[in-house]
Write a protein that holds these residues in place. Sequence first.
Motif, PDB file in Angstrom:
ATOM      1  N   PHE A 264       0.836  -1.211   0.000  1.00 47.31           N
ATOM      2  CA  PHE A 264       0.000   0.000   0.000  1.00 47.31           C
ATOM      3  C   PHE A 264       0.864   1.252   0.000  1.00 47.31           C
ATOM      4  CE2 PHE A 264      -3.393  -2.839   1.885  1.00 47.31           C
ATOM      5  CZ  PHE A 264      -4.141  -2.852   0.721  1.00 47.31           C
ATOM      6  N   LYS A 265       1.968   1.180   0.702  1.00 46.41           N
ATOM      7  CA  LYS A 265       2.874   2.347   0.720  1.00 46.41           C
ATOM      8  C   LYS A 265       3.402   2.594  -0.694  1.00 46.41           C
ATOM      9  CE  LYS A 265       6.710   4.398   3.027  1.00 46.41           C
ATOM     10  NZ  LYS A 265       7.763   4.386   3.939  1.00 46.41           N
ATOM     11  N   ARG A 266       3.838   1.519  -1.338  1.00 49.66           N
ATOM     12  CA  ARG A 266       4.391   1.675  -2.680  1.00 49.66           C
ATOM     13  C   ARG A 266       3.324   2.188  -3.660  1.00 49.66           C
ATOM     14  NH1 ARG A 266       8.698  -1.812  -5.756  1.00 49.66           N
ATOM     15  NH2 ARG A 266       9.857  -1.136  -3.946  1.00 49.66           N
ATOM     16  N   ALA A 267       2.075   1.801  -3.432  1.00 50.09           N
ATOM     17  CA  ALA A 267       0.987   2.237  -4.323  1.00 50.09           C
ATOM     18  C   ALA A 267       0.427   3.599  -3.914  1.00 50.09           C
ATOM     19  CB  ALA A 267      -0.124   1.190  -4.317  1.00 50.09           C
ATOM     20  N   ASP A 268       1.121   4.257  -2.971  1.00 53.07           N
ATOM     21  CA  ASP A 268       0.671   5.568  -2.502  1.00 53.07           C
ATOM     22  C   ASP A 268      -0.700   5.508  -1.846  1.00 53.07           C
ATOM     23  OD1 ASP A 268       2.361   7.614  -2.498  1.00 53.07           O
ATOM     24  OD2 ASP A 268       1.979   8.280  -4.566  1.00 53.07           O
ATOM     25  N   ARG A 269      -0.982   4.408  -1.190  1.00 50.89           N
ATOM     26  CA  ARG A 269      -2.276   4.276  -0.496  1.00 50.89           C
ATOM     27  C   ARG A 269      -2.036   4.130   1.012  1.00 50.89           C
ATOM     28  NH1 ARG A 269      -7.111   3.216  -2.765  1.00 50.89           N
ATOM     29  NH2 ARG A 269      -7.705   3.941  -0.695  1.00 50.89           N
ATOM     30  N   GLU A 270      -1.291   5.080   1.555  1.00 52.03           N
ATOM     31  CA  GLU A 270      -1.007   4.991   2.990  1.00 52.03           C
ATOM     32  C   GLU A 270      -2.204   5.382   3.846  1.00 52.03           C
ATOM     33  OE1 GLU A 270       3.220   5.790   4.311  1.00 52.03           O
ATOM     34  OE2 GLU A 270       3.171   6.677   2.320  1.00 52.03           O
ATOM     35  N   ASP A 271      -3.286   5.796   3.164  1.00 51.78           N
ATOM     36  CA  ASP A 271      -4.527   6.054   3.900  1.00 51.78           C
ATOM     37  C   ASP A 271      -5.134   4.733   4.393  1.00 51.78           C
ATOM     38  OD1 ASP A 271      -4.784   5.553   1.072  1.00 51.78           O
ATOM     39  OD2 ASP A 271      -6.949   5.884   1.288  1.00 51.78           O
ATOM     40  N   ILE A 272      -4.741   3.624   3.770  1.00 56.53           N
ATOM     41  CA  ILE A 272      -5.319   2.331   4.153  1.00 56.53           C
ATOM     42  C   ILE A 272      -4.633   1.815   5.411  1.00 56.53           C
ATOM     43  CG2 ILE A 272      -5.582  -0.094   3.433  1.00 56.53           C
ATOM     44  CD1 ILE A 272      -5.955   0.988   0.597  1.00 56.53           C
ATOM     45  N   ARG A 273      -5.445   1.343   6.341  1.00 56.75           N
ATOM     46  CA  ARG A 273      -4.919   0.794   7.580  1.00 56.75           C
ATOM     47  C   ARG A 273      -4.946  -0.727   7.505  1.00 56.75           C
ATOM     48  NH1 ARG A 273      -3.505   5.182   7.637  1.00 56.75           N
ATOM     49  NH2 ARG A 273      -3.565   6.715   9.287  1.00 56.75           N
ATOM     50  N   VAL A 274      -3.801  -1.334   7.734  1.00 60.65           N
ATOM     51  CA  VAL A 274      -3.726  -2.800   7.737  1.00 60.65           C
ATOM     52  C   VAL A 274      -3.928  -3.261   9.185  1.00 60.65           C
ATOM     53  CG1 VAL A 274      -2.256  -4.794   7.259  1.00 60.65           C
ATOM     54  CG2 VAL A 274      -2.184  -2.772   5.761  1.00 60.65           C
ATOM     55  N   VAL A 275      -4.988  -4.019   9.382  1.00 56.28           N
ATOM     56  CA  VAL A 275      -5.384  -4.374  10.748  1.00 56.28           C
ATOM     57  C   VAL A 275      -5.557  -5.887  10.870  1.00 56.28           C
ATOM     58  CG1 VAL A 275      -7.126  -4.039  12.555  1.00 56.28           C
ATOM     59  CG2 VAL A 275      -6.652  -2.185  10.932  1.00 56.28           C
ATOM     60  N   GLY A 276      -4.879  -6.483  11.808  1.00 54.57           N
ATOM     61  CA  GLY A 276      -5.074  -7.909  12.089  1.00 54.57           C
ATOM     62  C   GLY A 276      -6.039  -8.071  13.245  1.00 54.57           C
ATOM     63  N   ILE A 277      -6.990  -8.992  13.107  1.00 57.75           N
ATOM     64  CA  ILE A 277      -7.873  -9.318  14.238  1.00 57.75           C
ATOM     65  C   ILE A 277      -7.651 -10.803  14.492  1.00 57.75           C
ATOM     66  CG2 ILE A 277     -10.230  -9.340  15.123  1.00 57.75           C
ATOM     67  CD1 ILE A 277     -10.869  -6.979  13.400  1.00 57.75           C
ATOM     68  N   ILE A 278      -6.851 -11.081  15.486  1.00 59.75           N
ATOM     69  CA  ILE A 278      -6.242 -12.398  15.604  1.00 59.75           C
ATOM     70  C   ILE A 278      -6.348 -12.922  17.036  1.00 59.75           C
ATOM     71  CG2 ILE A 278      -4.049 -13.652  15.223  1.00 59.75           C
ATOM     72  CD1 ILE A 278      -3.647 -11.800  12.897  1.00 59.75           C
ATOM     73  N   GLY A 279      -6.650 -14.203  17.174  1.00 59.97           N
ATOM     74  CA  GLY A 279      -6.813 -14.812  18.501  1.00 59.97           C
ATOM     75  C   GLY A 279      -5.495 -14.884  19.264  1.00 59.97           C
ATOM     76  N   ASP A 280      -5.609 -15.270  20.538  1.00 61.23           N
ATOM     77  CA  ASP A 280      -4.388 -15.304  21.359  1.00 61.23           C
ATOM     78  C   ASP A 280      -3.436 -16.412  20.911  1.00 61.23           C
ATOM     79  OD1 ASP A 280      -6.911 -16.359  22.846  1.00 61.23           O
ATOM     80  OD2 ASP A 280      -5.295 -17.644  23.576  1.00 61.23           O
ATOM     81  N   GLY A 281      -3.954 -17.514  20.376  1.00 60.12           N
ATOM     82  CA  GLY A 281      -3.065 -18.564  19.870  1.00 60.12           C
ATOM     83  C   GLY A 281      -2.271 -18.056  18.688  1.00 60.12           C
ATOM     84  N   GLY A 282      -2.965 -17.366  17.771  1.00 57.42           N
ATOM     85  CA  GLY A 282      -2.318 -16.833  16.566  1.00 57.42           C
ATOM     86  C   GLY A 282      -1.421 -15.648  16.864  1.00 57.42           C
ATOM     87  N   THR A 283      -1.502 -15.135  18.090  1.00 56.10           N
ATOM     88  CA  THR A 283      -0.698 -13.966  18.466  1.00 56.10           C
ATOM     89  C   THR A 283       0.434 -14.351  19.426  1.00 56.10           C
ATOM     90  OG1 THR A 283      -2.664 -12.543  18.289  1.00 56.10           O
ATOM     91  CG2 THR A 283      -0.821 -11.671  19.536  1.00 56.10           C
ATOM     92  N   SER A 284       0.031 -15.009  20.492  1.00 53.46           N
ATOM     93  CA  SER A 284       0.952 -15.225  21.607  1.00 53.46           C
ATOM     94  C   SER A 284       1.833 -16.458  21.421  1.00 53.46           C
ATOM     95  CB  SER A 284       0.094 -15.374  22.874  1.00 53.46           C
ATOM     96  OG  SER A 284       0.841 -15.336  24.019  1.00 53.46           O
ATOM     97  N   ASP A 285       1.350 -17.415  20.593  1.00 54.76           N
ATOM     98  CA  ASP A 285       2.111 -18.656  20.390  1.00 54.76           C
ATOM     99  C   ASP A 285       2.533 -18.804  18.929  1.00 54.76           C
ATOM    100  OD1 ASP A 285       1.442 -19.293  23.026  1.00 54.76           O
ATOM    101  OD2 ASP A 285      -0.221 -20.572  22.449  1.00 54.76           O
ATOM    102  N   ILE A 286       1.587 -19.299  18.111  1.00 60.33           N
ATOM    103  CA  ILE A 286       1.939 -19.722  16.751  1.00 60.33           C
ATOM    104  C   ILE A 286       2.361 -18.534  15.889  1.00 60.33           C
ATOM    105  CG2 ILE A 286       1.086 -20.915  14.688  1.00 60.33           C
ATOM    106  CD1 ILE A 286      -0.718 -22.592  16.480  1.00 60.33           C
ATOM    107  N   GLY A 287       1.744 -17.376  16.123  1.00 59.27           N
ATOM    108  CA  GLY A 287       2.099 -16.198  15.327  1.00 59.27           C
ATOM    109  C   GLY A 287       3.148 -15.316  15.976  1.00 59.27           C
ATOM    110  N   PHE A 288       3.693 -15.762  17.106  1.00 57.11           N
ATOM    111  CA  PHE A 288       4.537 -14.855  17.896  1.00 57.11           C
ATOM    112  C   PHE A 288       5.818 -14.427  17.170  1.00 57.11           C
ATOM    113  CE2 PHE A 288       7.783 -13.966  21.128  1.00 57.11           C
ATOM    114  CZ  PHE A 288       7.187 -12.876  21.710  1.00 57.11           C
ATOM    115  N   GLN A 289       6.427 -15.374  16.470  1.00 57.17           N
ATOM    116  CA  GLN A 289       7.678 -15.041  15.778  1.00 57.17           C
ATOM    117  C   GLN A 289       7.439 -13.909  14.769  1.00 57.17           C
ATOM    118  OE1 GLN A 289       9.592 -14.707  12.287  1.00 57.17           O
ATOM    119  NE2 GLN A 289       8.159 -16.389  12.216  1.00 57.17           N
ATOM    120  N   GLY A 290       6.323 -14.046  13.991  1.00 56.22           N
ATOM    121  CA  GLY A 290       6.026 -13.030  12.977  1.00 56.22           C
ATOM    122  C   GLY A 290       5.645 -11.704  13.610  1.00 56.22           C
ATOM    123  N   LEU A 291       4.963 -11.787  14.748  1.00 48.67           N
ATOM    124  CA  LEU A 291       4.583 -10.557  15.463  1.00 48.67           C
ATOM    125  C   LEU A 291       5.830  -9.843  15.971  1.00 48.67           C
ATOM    126  CD1 LEU A 291       1.824  -9.879  17.987  1.00 48.67           C
ATOM    127  CD2 LEU A 291       4.127  -9.745  18.830  1.00 48.67           C
TER     128      LEU A 291
END
Length: 297
Positions: free
Chosen positions: A82-109
């Motif tokens: 979005f930045k490259r396309a000059d669309r920084e008005d767009i907000r990238v938002v994750g709505i993610i459970g605690d497993g996907g955040t605190s454990d399995i997704g933690f490295q990426g977070l």
Amino acid sequence: MSKPVPLSRLDAKEFISPANSACQGCAGSMVARIVAKIIGKEMVRQEVACCGPAFGNIQQPVFYGEIFEGAGAMMTGFARAFKRADREDIRVVGIIGDGGTSDIGFQGLSAAAERNEDMLWICYDNEAYMNTGGQRSSATSKYASTTTTPVGELSRGKAEKKKPLPLIVALHDVPYTATASVAFPEDFIGKLAYAKPIRGFRFIQVSAPCPTGWRFDPRYSARIAKDMVESGLWPLYEVYDGTLKISYKPKELKPVKDVLHGQGRFRHLTDDEVDEVQGYVFRQWERLVEKDGAPLL
Ligand SMILES: Cc1ncc(C[n+]2csc(CCOP(=O)(O)OP(=O)(O)O)c2C)c(N)n1
Ligand code: SF4
């Protein structure tokens, strides 16, 4: 620092229709509704495998990541594109459970936080892997009975304490980290409104009681969420510019006993175990009060 936003100030526009396939009384679906409403039209929502996709018919672009551990990487890609396309008005938002955040997704977070990628990561915290039947996660509180920590002859429920994820994220020195609760929508909305225009990595972990996994009557979701805050089991605070600020100080902390025994997952607790949890909550609260208004590091 965020300021609570009165509900009377909100317009009627919704981005998630009321009918959805979440369980009755699901606080996670309340989180998704509030986030979509406050971030608004220019929001791209990232989901991974969790209850999130059941949270409603959405009128914003949604990406369902096939890779559970990949939210941080996928959102990084979206934000940069979005930045490259000059669309920084767009907000990238994750709505993610605690497993996907605190454990399995933690490295990426953690990696996205360390690079200060431009995203808002919302973790709706129902304290277990609910979509697959309620297995314990690192966000599950001590003594909770889950399908992988069942109470029996050899087990009193989960043996370990809850991972202090918001503080761990804040220690990455990101622009904004907060906790929130569906029972305090003005505070939650204020935090979303504050986080929305900030560029860089923002993280809000929202207490989201799950009637199915926590085993309580769905009509009490908001009450349980409120009691968790009032008892200090779920303190509301934020970290901005490296400073920690408590958002709400109950006049007196409500005893944890009633809050715990109101949920089937804690009903087996003995008086000694309740006392242990109470002591832990008091100590954590005191530490937070000591840090209130001061730099985190
Ligand atoms: C790498 C990987 N491990 C396990 C799964 C199976 N799985 C799908 S949904 C889910 C539970 C998700 O838990 P959480 O992120 O806490 O969200 P909730 O279900 O509570 O909404 C699991 C373990 C998967 N899809 N990918
Ligand atoms: S299992 Fe829990 S988190 Fe998932 S939809 Fe049902 S109430 Fe919501």
